[in-house]
Scaffold this active site. Structure first.
Site, PDB file in Angstrom:
ATOM      1  N   ASP A   1      23.721 -31.546 -21.863  1.00 40.17           N
ATOM      2  CA  ASP A   1      24.353 -31.347 -20.558  1.00 40.17           C
ATOM      3  C   ASP A   1      25.859 -31.534 -20.705  1.00 40.17           C
ATOM      4  O   ASP A   1      26.340 -32.654 -20.914  1.00 40.17           O
ATOM      5  CB  ASP A   1      23.780 -32.357 -19.557  1.00 40.17           C
ATOM      6  CG  ASP A   1      24.321 -32.150 -18.150  1.00 40.17           C
ATOM      7  OD1 ASP A   1      25.218 -31.295 -17.965  1.00 40.17           O
ATOM      8  OD2 ASP A   1      23.852 -32.844 -17.231  1.00 40.17           O
TER       9      ASP A   1
ATOM     10  N   ASN B   1      31.686 -20.588 -22.257  1.00 38.00           N
ATOM     11  CA  ASN B   1      31.089 -19.729 -21.242  1.00 38.00           C
ATOM     12  C   ASN B   1      30.322 -20.519 -20.176  1.00 38.00           C
ATOM     13  O   ASN B   1      30.139 -20.034 -19.068  1.00 38.00           O
ATOM     14  CB  ASN B   1      30.139 -18.729 -21.930  1.00 38.00           C
ATOM     15  CG  ASN B   1      29.226 -18.024 -20.961  1.00 38.00           C
ATOM     16  OD1 ASN B   1      29.633 -17.122 -20.245  1.00 38.00           O
ATOM     17  ND2 ASN B   1      27.957 -18.449 -20.929  1.00 38.00           N
TER      18      ASN B   1
ATOM     19  N   TYR C   1      34.956 -23.538  -6.474  1.00 39.47           N
ATOM     20  CA  TYR C   1      34.646 -22.679  -7.618  1.00 39.47           C
ATOM     21  C   TYR C   1      35.859 -21.818  -7.989  1.00 39.47           C
ATOM     22  O   TYR C   1      36.245 -21.731  -9.156  1.00 39.47           O
ATOM     23  CB  TYR C   1      33.453 -21.784  -7.303  1.00 39.47           C
ATOM     24  CG  TYR C   1      33.186 -20.761  -8.375  1.00 39.47           C
ATOM     25  CD1 TYR C   1      32.746 -21.151  -9.639  1.00 39.47           C
ATOM     26  CD2 TYR C   1      33.395 -19.403  -8.151  1.00 39.47           C
ATOM     27  CE1 TYR C   1      32.518 -20.219 -10.640  1.00 39.47           C
ATOM     28  CE2 TYR C   1      33.163 -18.462  -9.134  1.00 39.47           C
ATOM     29  CZ  TYR C   1      32.731 -18.877 -10.379  1.00 39.47           C
ATOM     30  OH  TYR C   1      32.518 -17.952 -11.370  1.00 39.47           O
TER      31      TYR C   1
ATOM     32  N   LYS D   1      38.246 -21.790 -11.550  1.00 42.72           N
ATOM     33  CA  LYS D   1      38.545 -20.606 -12.343  1.00 42.72           C
ATOM     34  C   LYS D   1      40.038 -20.315 -12.398  1.00 42.72           C
ATOM     35  O   LYS D   1      40.534 -19.708 -13.361  1.00 42.72           O
ATOM     36  CB  LYS D   1      37.769 -19.397 -11.799  1.00 42.72           C
ATOM     37  CG  LYS D   1      36.258 -19.534 -11.986  1.00 42.72           C
ATOM     38  CD  LYS D   1      35.891 -19.797 -13.445  1.00 42.72           C
ATOM     39  CE  LYS D   1      34.413 -19.925 -13.675  1.00 42.72           C
ATOM     40  NZ  LYS D   1      34.046 -20.138 -15.080  1.00 42.72           N
TER      41      LYS D   1
END
Length: 274
Positions: A74, A99, A164, A168
């Site tokens: 994890d 990724n 989120y 990014k």
């Protein structure tokens, strides 16, 4: 979707015998690992699901006759990241693909803080820890490659996926700066900023994605771009959306993203999160 021989040869020559792919159990990560194996590159497969990783490992070994290393852990935990570093210590790693990631959706104040923090740990902190560690290794060997998975939502505020989008934005900014800093050491850095992709991401984020792109096409575009540019909008849809948004002022981008994300998350309240 297959890589041509010229690209396979370039990847193998520039990035050596081992590559690390986090989030390798499905979606873009799985396709990237498979394509690297097709180029004769051994792969370290990292994700939480040991069963999925072992299945992929067996397939890659049988199909492409490469070596694999499965690390089921994890990456939202410090232990998970240290485990990757420790188990890769003796390998000749030349490529890191960070990724692994997930998203949340809906209004920020209504989302559980534990989910938002876990997302920051995976999308940003784990990516930072692994990038820092392997960039230093690549500096010593004077070659290497780093692929960081960003997103189209990272170029402006993304209402209804606020945190989120912010994670990014961090990835995009980091990649752009590292591409300059690490160039003297012959380390290529690429940010990949896809739009909607056919993966399990949408289910976990409680989003409905229309016109989603195939993960194999996205993966091929990413690998083709490594060493050629700093940011790639993989796939035709990503390119169209990315360049269309560029024409707008930042406030206009936020308005467009508000409409897009509101449509994608309109069923959020009635859908159970996983």
């Amino acid at each position: 979707m297959k890589l041509n021989q010229k690209l396979k040869d370039r990847l193998h020559h520039k990035y050596g015998s081992w590559a690390i792919v986090t989030g390798a159990s499905s979606g873009i990560g799985k396709e990237l690992a498979t394509m690297l194996a097709s180029a004769g590159i051994n792969v370290v497969l990292v994700a939480r699901s040991e069963k999925k990783l072992e299945t992929l490992s067996a397939l890659l070994k049988a199909t492409f006759l490469v070596e694999t290393l499965v690390i089921a852990t994890d990456l939202t935990t410090a232990h998970g990241n240290e485990l990757v570093k420790e188990r890769c210590k003796s390998l000749s790693v030349g490529l890191l693909i960070a990724n692994a990631g997930f998203g949340t959706s809906g209004t920020f104040i209504d989302n559980p803080i534990k989910d938002e923090l876990a997302m920051v740990h995976l999308n940003c902190i784990s990516l930072l820890m692994l990038t820092h560690h392997f960039a230093n290794r690549f500096k010593v060997q004077e070659k290497g490659g780093i692929i960081l998975l960003g997103s189209l939502v990272g170029f402006q505020g993304a209402p209804y996926a606020a945190n989120y989008g912010a994670t990014k934005a961090y990835v995009q900014s980091l990649a752009e700066a590292l591409a300059v800093e690490l160039k003297p050491y012959r380390i290529d850095v690429l940010s990949a900023a896809p739009g909607p992709v056919e993966t399990g991401f949408a289910d976990r984020a409680a989003m409905k994605m229309d016109n989603a792109q195939k993960a194999d096409k996205i993966a091929k575009s990413i690998l083709s771009s490594l060493g050629q540019r700093t940011t790639v909008f993989p796939g035709r849809l990503s390119k169209f959306l990315g360049y269309s948004l560029k024409m707008l002022p930042r406030s206009g981008k936020v308005k467009v993203m508000t409409l897009v994300m509101k449509k994608m998350t309109k069923h959020h309240d009635s859908k159970k999160r996983v």
